[in-house]
Design a protein around this motif. Structure first.
Motif, PDB file in Angstrom:
ATOM      1  N   LYS A  28     123.204  31.649  25.196  1.00 39.55           N
ATOM      2  CA  LYS A  28     123.040  30.979  26.485  1.00 39.55           C
ATOM      3  C   LYS A  28     124.033  31.526  27.515  1.00 39.55           C
ATOM      4  CE  LYS A  28     123.335  26.708  24.948  1.00 39.55           C
ATOM      5  NZ  LYS A  28     123.304  25.210  24.987  1.00 39.55           N
ATOM      6  N   GLY A  29     125.241  31.854  27.082  1.00 40.07           N
ATOM      7  CA  GLY A  29     126.229  32.401  28.005  1.00 40.07           C
ATOM      8  C   GLY A  29     125.798  33.739  28.572  1.00 40.07           C
ATOM      9  N   ILE A  30     125.278  34.606  27.712  1.00 40.01           N
ATOM     10  CA  ILE A  30     124.804  35.914  28.173  1.00 40.01           C
ATOM     11  C   ILE A  30     123.581  35.738  29.079  1.00 40.01           C
ATOM     12  CG2 ILE A  30     123.781  38.100  27.429  1.00 40.01           C
ATOM     13  CD1 ILE A  30     125.494  37.878  24.887  1.00 40.01           C
ATOM     14  N   SER A  44     116.060  38.394  29.758  1.00 35.65           N
ATOM     15  CA  SER A  44     115.102  38.761  28.716  1.00 35.65           C
ATOM     16  C   SER A  44     115.787  38.730  27.361  1.00 35.65           C
ATOM     17  CB  SER A  44     114.524  40.157  28.972  1.00 35.65           C
ATOM     18  OG  SER A  44     115.515  41.151  28.767  1.00 35.65           O
ATOM     19  N   LEU A  45     115.008  38.459  26.339  1.00 38.80           N
ATOM     20  CA  LEU A  45     115.559  38.447  24.986  1.00 38.80           C
ATOM     21  C   LEU A  45     116.037  39.835  24.588  1.00 38.80           C
ATOM     22  CD1 LEU A  45     113.085  36.110  23.058  1.00 38.80           C
ATOM     23  CD2 LEU A  45     115.268  35.540  24.127  1.00 38.80           C
ATOM     24  N   ARG A  46     115.352  40.853  25.047  1.00 36.93           N
ATOM     25  CA  ARG A  46     115.750  42.225  24.711  1.00 36.93           C
ATOM     26  C   ARG A  46     117.141  42.533  25.276  1.00 36.93           C
ATOM     27  NH1 ARG A  46     112.821  46.405  22.985  1.00 36.93           N
ATOM     28  NH2 ARG A  46     110.888  45.251  23.405  1.00 36.93           N
ATOM     29  N   GLU A  51     123.024  43.109  24.248  1.00 38.40           N
ATOM     30  CA  GLU A  51     124.404  42.730  24.529  1.00 38.40           C
ATOM     31  C   GLU A  51     125.099  42.192  23.273  1.00 38.40           C
ATOM     32  OE1 GLU A  51     127.751  42.171  27.012  1.00 38.40           O
ATOM     33  OE2 GLU A  51     125.854  43.179  27.447  1.00 38.40           O
ATOM     34  N   MET A  52     124.350  41.526  22.406  1.00 36.97           N
ATOM     35  CA  MET A  52     124.932  40.909  21.219  1.00 36.97           C
ATOM     36  C   MET A  52     124.907  41.816  20.000  1.00 36.97           C
ATOM     37  SD  MET A  52     123.448  37.001  21.488  1.00 36.97           S
ATOM     38  CE  MET A  52     124.497  36.449  20.135  1.00 36.97           C
ATOM     39  N   GLY A  53     124.277  42.969  20.114  1.00 37.65           N
ATOM     40  CA  GLY A  53     124.171  43.858  18.967  1.00 37.65           C
ATOM     41  C   GLY A  53     123.184  43.345  17.935  1.00 37.65           C
ATOM     42  N   VAL A  71     114.960  26.938  29.878  1.00 37.99           N
ATOM     43  CA  VAL A  71     115.073  25.481  29.956  1.00 37.99           C
ATOM     44  C   VAL A  71     116.448  25.031  29.470  1.00 37.99           C
ATOM     45  CG1 VAL A  71     114.224  23.294  29.017  1.00 37.99           C
ATOM     46  CG2 VAL A  71     112.605  25.033  29.782  1.00 37.99           C
ATOM     47  N   LEU A  72     116.918  25.622  28.376  1.00 38.98           N
ATOM     48  CA  LEU A  72     118.208  25.233  27.807  1.00 38.98           C
ATOM     49  C   LEU A  72     119.365  25.537  28.761  1.00 38.98           C
ATOM     50  CD1 LEU A  72     117.887  26.314  24.061  1.00 38.98           C
ATOM     51  CD2 LEU A  72     117.808  24.001  25.003  1.00 38.98           C
ATOM     52  N   ILE A  73     119.348  26.722  29.382  1.00 41.23           N
ATOM     53  CA  ILE A  73     120.466  27.034  30.283  1.00 41.23           C
ATOM     54  C   ILE A  73     120.353  26.241  31.583  1.00 41.23           C
ATOM     55  CG2 ILE A  73     120.872  29.316  29.286  1.00 41.23           C
ATOM     56  CD1 ILE A  73     119.497  30.564  31.662  1.00 41.23           C
ATOM     57  N   THR A  74     119.131  25.913  31.993  1.00 39.59           N
ATOM     58  CA  THR A  74     118.982  25.041  33.161  1.00 39.59           C
ATOM     59  C   THR A  74     119.554  23.663  32.859  1.00 39.59           C
ATOM     60  OG1 THR A  74     116.997  26.226  33.895  1.00 39.59           O
ATOM     61  CG2 THR A  74     117.342  24.009  34.773  1.00 39.59           C
TER      62      THR A  74
END
Length: 260
Positions: A28-30, A44-46, A51-53, A71-74
């Motif tokens: 969520k932070g990224i 995007s998930l990609r 970013e997370m490897g 929705v979660l980050i909102t």
């Protein structure tokens, strides 16, 4: 008699649960960083997986898709905004309703102007989500954000600080929409007449509009500083609700005195 010994981890999340929560928080932070930099379309998930490897399919162990992640980050952003407003409200003596209202509304504007990309996602045109996406977390968080304002408005209503508009001038169509507004925002209660909802929605549209114009820079070509306009609207609106206006600390009282 020997007392039963509780397990060392009783009532505490397991290590797997803690790792999962930490990974979801990182996702969520990224996602929020991408939103701030590129807007909702840039999340995007990609990009998050890169970013997370991780691989993009690996993220589905934590979120069901990009729409549910938005929705979660909102919801998180509404929670953050709600916390900021609640903290501002709590900084004022509880019996000083007028100052609590002023302080809470100013906190809303401050957060909005300091988090413009987040504000655009929360209050701007809604991103296109799949029809089956559950938006409940964001809706509930939005209601918690508005709870402080609704509580304070309800106090003004119970104290009969202002005169309600003529209910006969509210058409059935408008009454229906006002009730929908109240139900969605969590301001629906048996003792609240539709006339009061009309006042609340009008006040919200008025101040929200000024904040939107500042956040989206709609008046940059004519105004360098939007705070005086916000304070003027705040003063005029709240005076009509029977609230004693006080300028923000450090401002020049004469510059924000009541017109006329």
């Amino acid at each position: 008699m020997t007392k039963p010994q509780l397990g060392r981890g009783a009532g505490r999340p397991s290590r797997r649960e803690r790792v999962r929560e930490a990974t979801l928080a990182e996702i969520k932070g990224i996602a929020r960083d991408l939103l701030v930099e590129h807007g909702a379309a840039g999340v995007s998930l990609r990009a998050i997986a890169r970013e997370m490897g991780m691989t993009a399919p690996g993220l589905y162990r934590y979120v069901s898709g990009i729409d549910s992640l938005l929705v979660l980050i909102t919801a998180d952003m509404f929670q953050e905004l709600g916390d900021a407003v609640a903290a501002a409200d709590a900084s004022v003596p509880p019996e000083d309703t007028d100052l609590r209202i002023l302080t809470s509304l100013r906190a809303f504007r401050t957060w909005a102007t300091e988090h413009r990309a987040e504000f655009a996602t929360m209050f701007g045109p809604r991103a296109r989500l799949a029809p089956e996406t559950d938006i409940t977390p964001a809706v509930e968080a939005g209601r918690r954000f508005g709870a402080t304002f609704y509580t304070l408005f309800d106090r003004l209503l119970s104290e009969e600080r202002f005169v309600l508009p003529d209910g006969e001038r509210i058409t059935p169509e408008l009454a229906r929409e006002l009730r929908a507004f109240a139900d969605t925002c969590g301001f629906s209660a048996p003792h609240i007449p539709v006339e009061a909802i009309m006042v609340l929605s009008t006040c919200w549209v008025r101040l929200y509009g000024v904040v939107c114009m500042e956040v989206f820079e709609h008046l940059n070509f004519v105004m360098r500083d939007m705070e005086p306009l916000f304070e003027s609207e705040l003063q005029n609106m709240l005076t009509g609700l029977g609230v004693h206006y006080r300028p923000p600390e450090g401002s020049t009282p004469a510059a924000m005195s009541t017109p006329g």
